[in-house]
Design a protein around this motif. Sequence first.
Motif, PDB file in Angstrom:
ATOM      1  N   ILE B 101      10.597  -6.050  -5.305  1.00 22.98           N
ATOM      2  CA  ILE B 101      11.416  -5.176  -4.736  1.00 22.98           C
ATOM      3  C   ILE B 101      10.630  -3.675  -4.656  1.00 22.98           C
ATOM      4  O   ILE B 101      10.627  -2.839  -3.854  1.00 22.98           O
ATOM      5  CB  ILE B 101      12.559  -4.834  -5.676  1.00 22.98           C
ATOM      6  N   SER B 102       9.764  -3.381  -5.685  1.00 24.72           N
ATOM      7  CA  SER B 102       9.026  -2.328  -5.783  1.00 24.72           C
ATOM      8  C   SER B 102       8.055  -2.182  -4.468  1.00 24.72           C
ATOM      9  O   SER B 102       7.595  -1.301  -4.136  1.00 24.72           O
ATOM     10  CB  SER B 102       8.069  -2.072  -6.921  1.00 24.72           C
ATOM     11  N   ARG B 103       7.537  -3.343  -4.107  1.00 20.09           N
ATOM     12  CA  ARG B 103       6.733  -3.200  -2.839  1.00 20.09           C
ATOM     13  C   ARG B 103       7.611  -2.957  -1.582  1.00 20.09           C
ATOM     14  O   ARG B 103       7.311  -2.350  -0.776  1.00 20.09           O
ATOM     15  CB  ARG B 103       6.426  -4.774  -2.540  1.00 20.09           C
ATOM     16  N   GLN B 104       9.038  -2.999  -1.432  1.00 21.90           N
ATOM     17  CA  GLN B 104       9.809  -2.924  -0.409  1.00 21.90           C
ATOM     18  C   GLN B 104      10.212  -1.314  -0.434  1.00 21.90           C
ATOM     19  O   GLN B 104      10.500  -0.845   0.679  1.00 21.90           O
ATOM     20  CB  GLN B 104      11.009  -3.933  -0.699  1.00 21.90           C
ATOM     21  N   ILE B 105      10.395  -0.783  -1.497  1.00 24.56           N
ATOM     22  CA  ILE B 105      11.031   0.822  -1.588  1.00 24.56           C
ATOM     23  C   ILE B 105       9.731   1.673  -1.383  1.00 24.56           C
ATOM     24  O   ILE B 105      10.024   2.609  -1.972  1.00 24.56           O
ATOM     25  CB  ILE B 105      11.729   1.170  -2.811  1.00 24.56           C
ATOM     26  N   ASN B 106       8.667   1.194  -0.546  1.00 19.97           N
ATOM     27  CA  ASN B 106       7.565   1.928  -0.367  1.00 19.97           C
ATOM     28  C   ASN B 106       8.081   3.299   0.434  1.00 19.97           C
ATOM     29  O   ASN B 106       8.301   3.031   1.562  1.00 19.97           O
ATOM     30  CB  ASN B 106       6.397   1.455   0.186  1.00 19.97           C
ATOM     31  N   PRO B 107       8.002   4.589  -0.043  1.00 18.57           N
ATOM     32  CA  PRO B 107       8.480   5.644   0.708  1.00 18.57           C
ATOM     33  C   PRO B 107       7.405   6.309   1.520  1.00 18.57           C
ATOM     34  O   PRO B 107       7.520   7.081   2.346  1.00 18.57           O
ATOM     35  CB  PRO B 107       9.153   6.475  -0.229  1.00 18.57           C
ATOM     36  N   ALA B 108       6.064   6.069   1.070  1.00 14.58           N
ATOM     37  CA  ALA B 108       5.120   6.450   1.918  1.00 14.58           C
ATOM     38  C   ALA B 108       5.162   6.451   3.364  1.00 14.58           C
ATOM     39  O   ALA B 108       5.270   5.363   3.732  1.00 14.58           O
ATOM     40  CB  ALA B 108       3.863   6.004   1.139  1.00 14.58           C
ATOM     41  N   PRO B 109       4.834   7.249   4.155  1.00 13.38           N
ATOM     42  CA  PRO B 109       4.671   7.141   5.238  1.00 13.38           C
ATOM     43  C   PRO B 109       3.519   6.311   5.923  1.00 13.38           C
ATOM     44  O   PRO B 109       2.540   6.520   5.232  1.00 13.38           O
ATOM     45  CB  PRO B 109       4.621   8.567   5.825  1.00 13.38           C
ATOM     46  N   THR B 122       0.543  -4.267   1.241  1.00  6.20           N
ATOM     47  CA  THR B 122       1.010  -3.089   0.247  1.00  6.20           C
ATOM     48  C   THR B 122       1.198  -3.961  -1.091  1.00  6.20           C
ATOM     49  O   THR B 122       1.635  -5.167  -1.228  1.00  6.20           O
ATOM     50  CB  THR B 122       2.668  -2.823   0.481  1.00  6.20           C
ATOM     51  N   THR B 123       0.785  -3.225  -2.017  1.00  9.98           N
ATOM     52  CA  THR B 123       0.982  -3.989  -3.487  1.00  9.98           C
ATOM     53  C   THR B 123       2.230  -3.455  -4.021  1.00  9.98           C
ATOM     54  O   THR B 123       2.611  -2.352  -3.707  1.00  9.98           O
ATOM     55  CB  THR B 123      -0.250  -3.530  -4.334  1.00  9.98           C
ATOM     56  N   GLY B 124       2.545  -4.548  -5.044  1.00  9.76           N
ATOM     57  CA  GLY B 124       3.606  -3.988  -5.935  1.00  9.76           C
ATOM     58  C   GLY B 124       3.535  -3.385  -7.142  1.00  9.76           C
ATOM     59  O   GLY B 124       2.263  -2.777  -7.135  1.00  9.76           O
ATOM     60  N   LEU B 125       4.212  -3.298  -8.113  1.00  9.54           N
ATOM     61  CA  LEU B 125       3.865  -2.240  -9.035  1.00  9.54           C
ATOM     62  C   LEU B 125       2.632  -2.654  -9.902  1.00  9.54           C
ATOM     63  O   LEU B 125       2.300  -3.882 -10.167  1.00  9.54           O
ATOM     64  CB  LEU B 125       5.038  -2.912 -10.254  1.00  9.54           C
TER      65      LEU B 125
END
Lengths: 165, 200
Positions: B101-109, B122-125
Amino acid sequence: MSVYAFFIFDRHTECIYTKRWAPVPPPQQPPTTNGYARGATDASILARKALKAEDDAKLIFGTVFSLRRMVRQLGGEDDQFLSYRTAEYKLHYFETPTQLKFLMLTDTRVGNMRTALHQIWATLYVEYVVKSPLSPAEHPKGVGVANELFDGGLESFIASLFAPQ
Amino acid sequence: MSGAGGNATQQLRLARHHHRNQRQSHYSHTSFTSTDNQNVRCSPFATYLPTNTPNRVVFALLIINKAGGLVYNRTFAPGLQKLDGNDYLILAGTFHGIHAISRQINPAPAAQHLPGYRRPPTTGLESLESSHFRLTCFQTPTGVKFLLFTSPEQPNTEVVVRRCYEIYGDYVMKNPFYSMEMPIRVEKFDRALGGYLVRP
């Protein structure tokens, strides 16, 4: 250093305040000849975006809730979850004794933001939301939180923290 | 000792590629029963770890396979609460989900790039801080997660967790009797990890 988003969750797991510092959107596509179709797609895009923001808040809450429980389980009852970091972003967390949860998403170079979140709670939330005679004791669907003073105060506080050097 | 060092270098290089399809060739020239690497603290890679820093505490190491199952769980120093085996299994499963999930909520543009640029995955936590401990998570390209629980003051946790991965590559992946995705019961792995992480 940049900030991406800020959330407040109440003790009923509801998101009562959201603020996003959106990156500059890519340039719009040139208008098509069919005005009706364009309007329809715009509306659907907006709806999808709103849905995504709502889903994001739920996902973030779920993540933080589980991590908080995990930290309590491993570190003992007095252990507090502070922050986590991925390669792309960092999430800062602060919980008040009334189980109000303050969250901030920033980029990874930002240091500890716990004092900043505490300050938002003590000097902005308590002053402008809790002490406001117009705001109810609980804030279902965020009623009474996003008032002008709190919004403006938060905006200028974050701007002063993340001011370009 | 130079011969042992050379062998260790070779093993390290090979361990990094263990997920590729070269494992058969490893067996021909890597002897995991030899005494060269029995004491890991003699290995040249252990030299960057100072042995006399008092607040350097590694509490525990968990290894989670790519399906979210706990395959290895060991405590090196007291400091964390005692959990029973079932709780550790639940913890591993929960963490596996949170990581995704932490990989999915990435807010960085997403940055603008030239055509043909391949974005790194993208990496997770990667690191979690609480007031009592720090958790460093390292995910291998094959999806195995190494969770290292240390004291918050512990420096270079990324280096330590990568070294644990190297030990895993050396003693678990090169063990022909280890069946993939199953709990790790390899005595030499236990001993090597103990030699690396347990402070006298």
